[in-house]
Design a protein around this motif. Sequence first.
Motif, PDB file in Angstrom:
ATOM      1  N   UNK A   1       0.828  -1.207   0.000  1.00  0.00           N
ATOM      2  CA  UNK A   1       0.000   0.000   0.000  1.00  0.00           C
ATOM      3  C   UNK A   1       0.860   1.254   0.000  1.00  0.00           C
ATOM      4  N   UNK A   2       1.961   1.217   0.755  1.00  0.00           N
ATOM      5  CA  UNK A   2       2.854   2.368   0.791  1.00  0.00           C
ATOM      6  C   UNK A   2       3.532   2.591  -0.559  1.00  0.00           C
ATOM      7  N   UNK A   3       3.879   1.494  -1.248  1.00  0.00           N
ATOM      8  CA  UNK A   3       4.525   1.623  -2.558  1.00  0.00           C
ATOM      9  C   UNK A   3       3.596   2.241  -3.586  1.00  0.00           C
ATOM     10  N   UNK A   4       2.294   2.121  -3.364  1.00  0.00           N
ATOM     11  CA  UNK A   4       1.297   2.710  -4.258  1.00  0.00           C
ATOM     12  C   UNK A   4       0.922   4.129  -3.840  1.00  0.00           C
ATOM     13  N   UNK A   5       1.515   4.599  -2.748  1.00  0.00           N
ATOM     14  CA  UNK A   5       1.214   5.945  -2.278  1.00  0.00           C
ATOM     15  C   UNK A   5      -0.117   6.067  -1.577  1.00  0.00           C
ATOM     16  N   UNK A   6      -0.688   4.943  -1.104  1.00  0.00           N
ATOM     17  CA  UNK A   6      -2.013   4.956  -0.495  1.00  0.00           C
ATOM     18  C   UNK A   6      -1.962   5.121   1.016  1.00  0.00           C
ATOM     19  N   UNK A   7      -0.843   4.700   1.647  1.00  0.00           N
ATOM     20  CA  UNK A   7      -0.642   4.919   3.073  1.00  0.00           C
ATOM     21  C   UNK A   7       0.808   5.348   3.284  1.00  0.00           C
ATOM     22  N   UNK A   8       1.077   5.885   4.462  1.00  0.00           N
ATOM     23  CA  UNK A   8       2.446   6.224   4.845  1.00  0.00           C
ATOM     24  C   UNK A   8       2.818   5.392   6.062  1.00  0.00           C
ATOM     25  N   UNK A   9       3.877   4.600   5.934  1.00  0.00           N
ATOM     26  CA  UNK A   9       4.272   3.740   7.043  1.00  0.00           C
ATOM     27  C   UNK A   9       4.863   4.560   8.183  1.00  0.00           C
ATOM     28  N   UNK A  10       4.461   4.214   9.396  1.00  0.00           N
ATOM     29  CA  UNK A  10       5.003   4.821  10.609  1.00  0.00           C
ATOM     30  C   UNK A  10       5.342   3.687  11.563  1.00  0.00           C
ATOM     31  N   UNK A  11       6.004   4.039  12.669  1.00  0.00           N
ATOM     32  CA  UNK A  11       6.376   3.005  13.633  1.00  0.00           C
ATOM     33  C   UNK A  11       5.132   2.293  14.163  1.00  0.00           C
ATOM     34  N   UNK A  12       5.070   0.973  13.958  1.00  0.00           N
ATOM     35  CA  UNK A  12       3.972   0.167  14.481  1.00  0.00           C
ATOM     36  C   UNK A  12       2.737   0.126  13.610  1.00  0.00           C
ATOM     37  N   UNK A  13       2.761   0.775  12.459  1.00  0.00           N
ATOM     38  CA  UNK A  13       1.576   0.768  11.603  1.00  0.00           C
ATOM     39  C   UNK A  13       1.693   1.684  10.414  1.00  0.00           C
ATOM     40  N   UNK A  14       0.599   2.380  10.102  1.00  0.00           N
ATOM     41  CA  UNK A  14       0.586   3.274   8.944  1.00  0.00           C
ATOM     42  C   UNK A  14      -0.509   4.307   9.110  1.00  0.00           C
ATOM     43  N   UNK A  15      -0.350   5.438   8.448  1.00  0.00           N
ATOM     44  CA  UNK A  15      -1.366   6.482   8.434  1.00  0.00           C
ATOM     45  C   UNK A  15      -1.927   6.634   7.040  1.00  0.00           C
ATOM     46  N   UNK A  16      -3.134   7.134   6.959  1.00  0.00           N
ATOM     47  CA  UNK A  16      -3.796   7.329   5.671  1.00  0.00           C
ATOM     48  C   UNK A  16      -3.178   8.493   4.921  1.00  0.00           C
ATOM     49  N   UNK A  17      -3.082   8.326   3.606  1.00  0.00           N
ATOM     50  CA  UNK A  17      -2.671   9.425   2.735  1.00  0.00           C
ATOM     51  C   UNK A  17      -3.916   9.874   1.999  1.00  0.00           C
ATOM     52  N   UNK A  18      -4.497  10.957   2.459  1.00  0.00           N
ATOM     53  CA  UNK A  18      -5.758  11.439   1.890  1.00  0.00           C
ATOM     54  C   UNK A  18      -5.475  12.626   0.989  1.00  0.00           C
ATOM     55  N   UNK A  19      -5.756  12.458  -0.283  1.00  0.00           N
ATOM     56  CA  UNK A  19      -5.547  13.551  -1.217  1.00  0.00           C
ATOM     57  C   UNK A  19      -6.677  14.560  -1.143  1.00  0.00           C
ATOM     58  N   UNK A  20      -6.420  15.743  -1.673  1.00  0.00           N
ATOM     59  CA  UNK A  20      -7.469  16.757  -1.752  1.00  0.00           C
ATOM     60  C   UNK A  20      -8.542  16.299  -2.733  1.00  0.00           C
ATOM     61  N   UNK A  21      -9.745  16.811  -2.549  1.00  0.00           N
ATOM     62  CA  UNK A  21     -10.844  16.402  -3.414  1.00  0.00           C
ATOM     63  C   UNK A  21     -10.673  16.907  -4.840  1.00  0.00           C
ATOM     64  N   UNK A  22      -9.694  17.792  -5.046  1.00  0.00           N
ATOM     65  CA  UNK A  22      -9.426  18.289  -6.398  1.00  0.00           C
ATOM     66  C   UNK A  22      -8.138  17.726  -6.975  1.00  0.00           C
TER      67      UNK A  22
END
Length: 262
Positions: free
Chosen positions: A43-64
């Motif tokens: 998922x991180x390689x696709x730019x969909x999440x950002x890996x952090x220690x112990x898990x990952x956070x969402x990568x939410x793009x702007x609606x535009x």
Amino acid sequence: MLARQRQAVILEEARRTGAVRVSDLVGRLGVSDMTVRRDLDVLASRGLVEKVYGGATSVVGKSTDEPGFEAKSVRQRVQKEAIAAVAAGLVRPGTAIGLSAGTTTWALARALDAVPGLTIVTNSIQVADVLRGSNQPDRTVVLTGGVRTPSDALVGPVAVNSLRTLHLDLVFLGVHGMADGPGFTTPNLTESETNRALVEAGRRLVVLADHTKWGTVGISTIADFEEAHVVVTDDGLPTHAREALSEHIGELMIATVPGDGE
């Protein structure tokens, strides 16, 4: 659960809550810590999440946010080809169809090469290029005019006016996102207007959307769920998304993507 199905669940949870923990996902998915970390790597390689220690956070793009055609063409390519193969089976020889701009409709254009007697209307430069190389001598391709967007769509008043004079048997719509409530959306306001004109020109609407489109919301709605006669997606779409779609649309068709393991 297949890898793409796990990844779809992880991505949906990350988007819903903003972050996911490996330890929570291990319990929820019933797989090993290593398997979850591999899914997060994908998922991180696709730019969909950002890996952090112990898990990952969402990568939410702007609606535009609107990636270019080349950037989108390498995402979920196998899934898009599987969706296109299923969608091509809905097309009968001698019919008039519409194809919106998008990388999944671009894949469909290639899959239609064996279908004779088609009249195909599109506002996509990339789709028109594929259709121009068809082996079918009786094929008619109509490319609307308009202003070019980052996704190589032709949009604006010229395209809209052209589409409003047409009557198509079937329209295939590629979308930026689909979510319960907003429906099928795009990040481009002008493209939304043009796509709505294309939808209105068809007697039946088929939406093509891979599983990563679920939960993504662009700035403008093209069509509500109820307007789609058919949605074709891939088998990475999680169960709750399938249930939400099935409550509103005429038919949900699931394309099987081969060769997916852990």
